[in-house]
Design an enzyme around this catalytic site. Structure first.
Site, mmCIF file in Angstrom:
data_model
loop_
_atom_site.group_PDB
_atom_site.id
_atom_site.type_symbol
_atom_site.label_atom_id
_atom_site.label_comp_id
_atom_site.label_asym_id
_atom_site.label_seq_id
_atom_site.Cartn_x
_atom_site.Cartn_y
_atom_site.Cartn_z
ATOM 1 N N CYS A 162 31.447 2.706 20.242
ATOM 2 C CA CYS A 162 31.544 1.340 20.748
ATOM 3 C C CYS A 162 32.925 0.742 20.540
ATOM 4 O O CYS A 162 33.346 -0.140 21.291
ATOM 5 C CB CYS A 162 30.481 0.464 20.105
ATOM 6 S SG CYS A 162 30.452 0.569 18.310
ATOM 7 N N GLU A 219 25.320 -5.315 16.389
ATOM 8 C CA GLU A 219 26.613 -4.680 16.659
ATOM 9 C C GLU A 219 26.445 -3.992 18.010
ATOM 10 O O GLU A 219 25.722 -3.004 18.122
ATOM 11 C CB GLU A 219 26.966 -3.691 15.548
ATOM 12 C CG GLU A 219 28.421 -3.272 15.567
ATOM 13 C CD GLU A 219 28.660 -2.071 16.456
ATOM 14 O OE1 GLU A 219 29.180 -2.296 17.573
ATOM 15 O OE2 GLU A 219 28.331 -0.954 16.071
#
Length: 491
Positions: free
Chosen positions: A293, A260
């Site tokens: 993010c 990720e």
């Protein structure tokens, strides 16, 4: 004087210091001063964790005793909830979270996500009948079953931005799947991992099932874990650059790797957004100083309403000027960035944006008057083009870039014109916004405020934003292998 308890290793069922007793200082983002001391693992400590995890997987019933795992993970969950106050203090002092951010992504969302994974566990299939089938003209007939089983030893390498949230997303899913786990957190935030080791011991986890390795060196333990053939799976959250290195290391032993990674997500505000002014004002990048993010750090505005939007943003940023950077302010959602290094990195991008020709609408300065930590003003650039580096590269700080677009097709083109594809937002009339959302090349999209990131939903990205999914049932299944068993029967 430290504020938090020392952070220790948890290896093979024991809480202990590093070999040789070496520690390192962890600096708090609010003050720049030491908030805790962490055990600094040696290569021998990492080796011991790998051996323990391998033994626990190969020689105990952890992988096959689903009921036992389920009960122990629930017990761990209960202990985490009982230690909520400690989790809050760790997030505030170690990760630099403002109070308003603590009671969202840092602790509450982490606990909610953990609950969701545990609730989803009964839905995981361990065996599936694929029916009887004949082959080669009926000469061979088989009853086919697909069995799903834990892949083995899994190493989780986690970041400093929302450490408890990411730690739980990986560790709880892996343990529920039947893997044995080694958790290696970022050097800046060891306590959010160390406390899980303490609570696993209290919960009665078998030795070696879960291990926590802390290290000041950002690479040593990760290099060992990603290259060692005894480790079957790597799950990593962090930068795309490091993710590529981990995939390269894992390829040597053909590990399963899921990543990720970064994001440069777009928030497309349409000219018919239900509340255009509110949509624009709320696009400010201020939550946890932009250190997420999936935060939408590019806002795309229709050129027909561009001047209006710039005026709204200028007013919104001015109104936020005294609402951030206060450790004691209950409603604050923005504190410092994590470290001096990160502050310097963000400031270099702010300087770059001005050199590229973007107009600085708000912020743009470091704020040492806020304290001895690492404070940067909420910053907004307008008149940005999507080919600028500040529009293409992940800054990971409180910096918003504003980009005008001509029409829906142009907005979709700009949003997708990036190496990333993690998240996104569209705000406008429902049918039109939903149509645009389906054409965005991202792992999740929020339409008109819809919550697209939750513990019961898969999370991950397209393109440079990663490989695989975590959270949701899919996050547990990432830790499983499938095996086909075909039993011959008389034709």
């Amino acid at each position: 004087m430290t504020i938090l308890p020392d952070a220790n290793l948890y290896i093979d069922g024991k809480i202990r210091p590093a070999t040789g007793g070496k520690t390192y200082d962890v600096l708090g983002p609010w003050t720049g001063e030491v908030v805790t001391k962490a055990a600094d693992a040696t290569a021998a400590d990492v080796e011991e964790a790998i051996v323990a995890a391998r033994r626990a997987f190969d020689h105990t019933d952890w992988a096959t005793n689903h009921a036992k795992r389920y009960e122990l993970v629930k017990k761990l969950r209960d202990l985490i909830k009982a230690n909520n106050a400690r989790m809050v203090e760790i997030a505030r002092h170690e990760a630099g979270a403002a109070i308003g951010a603590v009671f969202a992504a840092h602790v509450n969302n982490a606990v909610d996500g953990m609950d969701a994974l545990i609730d989803l566990f009964p839905e995981v299939k361990w065996e599936e009948d694929r029916g009887r089938k004949s082959a080669m003209g009926g000469k061979y007939v088989s009853d086919r079953t697909v069995v799903y089983e834990a892949i083995g030893v899994a190493a989780a390498i986690t970041p400093w931005n929302v450490p408890l949230y990411v730690n739980l997303g990986k560790v709880i899913a892996g343990l529920l799947a039947g893997c044995t786990m080694i958790l290696k957190p970022a050097p800046n935030t060891p306590s959010a991992a160390a406390i899980l080791g303490e609570l696993a011991l209290e919960a009665g986890f078998p030795a070696g099932v879960f291990n926590v390795v802390l290290s000041e060196d950002p690479a040593m333990a990760g290099e060992m874990l990603t290259k060692d053939p005894r480790v079957d799976l790597i799950t990593f959250t962090g930068s795309t650059l490091v993710g590529k290195k981990i995939m390269e290391n894992g390829a040597q032993t053909l590990k399963r790797v899921f990543l990720e990674l970064g994001g440069k997500s777009a928030n497309i505000i349409l000219d018919d957004a239900p509340n255009f002014a509110m949509a624009v004002a709320s696009s400010m990048v201020v939550f946890h100083a932009g250190q997420g993010c999936a935060i939408t750090t590019r806002v795309l505005i229709p050129r027909s309403r561009y001047a209006e939007a710039c005026a709204i943003l200028e007013q919104a940023y001015a109104g936020f000027a005294d609402k951030w950077g206060n450790f004691e302010q209950p409603t604050s959602i923005m504190g410092p960035v994590i470290s001096k290094k990160q502050m310097e990195r963000v400031m270099s991008y702010i300087e770059l944006g001005q050199k590229e020709g973007a107009r600085l609408l708000a912020g743009g300065h470091a704020r040492p008057d806020k304290g001895g930590g690492y404070f940067i003003e909420p910053t907004c650039f307008v008149d940005v083009t999507n080919d600028m580096r500040i529009a293409q590269e992940e800054i990971f700080g409180p910096v918003l870039v504003v980009i005008p677009y001509e029409d829906d097709e142009d907005a979709i083109r700009i949003a997708n014109d990036t190496t990333y594809g993690l998240s996104g937002m569209v705000q406008g009339s429902p049918e039109r916004a939903a149509h645009i959302a389906k054409r965005l090349r991202t792992g999740s999209v929020s339409v008109n405020g819809g919550m697209c990131i939750a513990g019961d939903l898969p999370f991950g990205g397209f393109k440079g934003s990663g490989v695989g999914r975590e959270w949701g049932r899919e996050g547990i299944e990432e830790f499983l292998e499938s095996k086909v068993i075909a039993v011959g029967v008389p034709a």
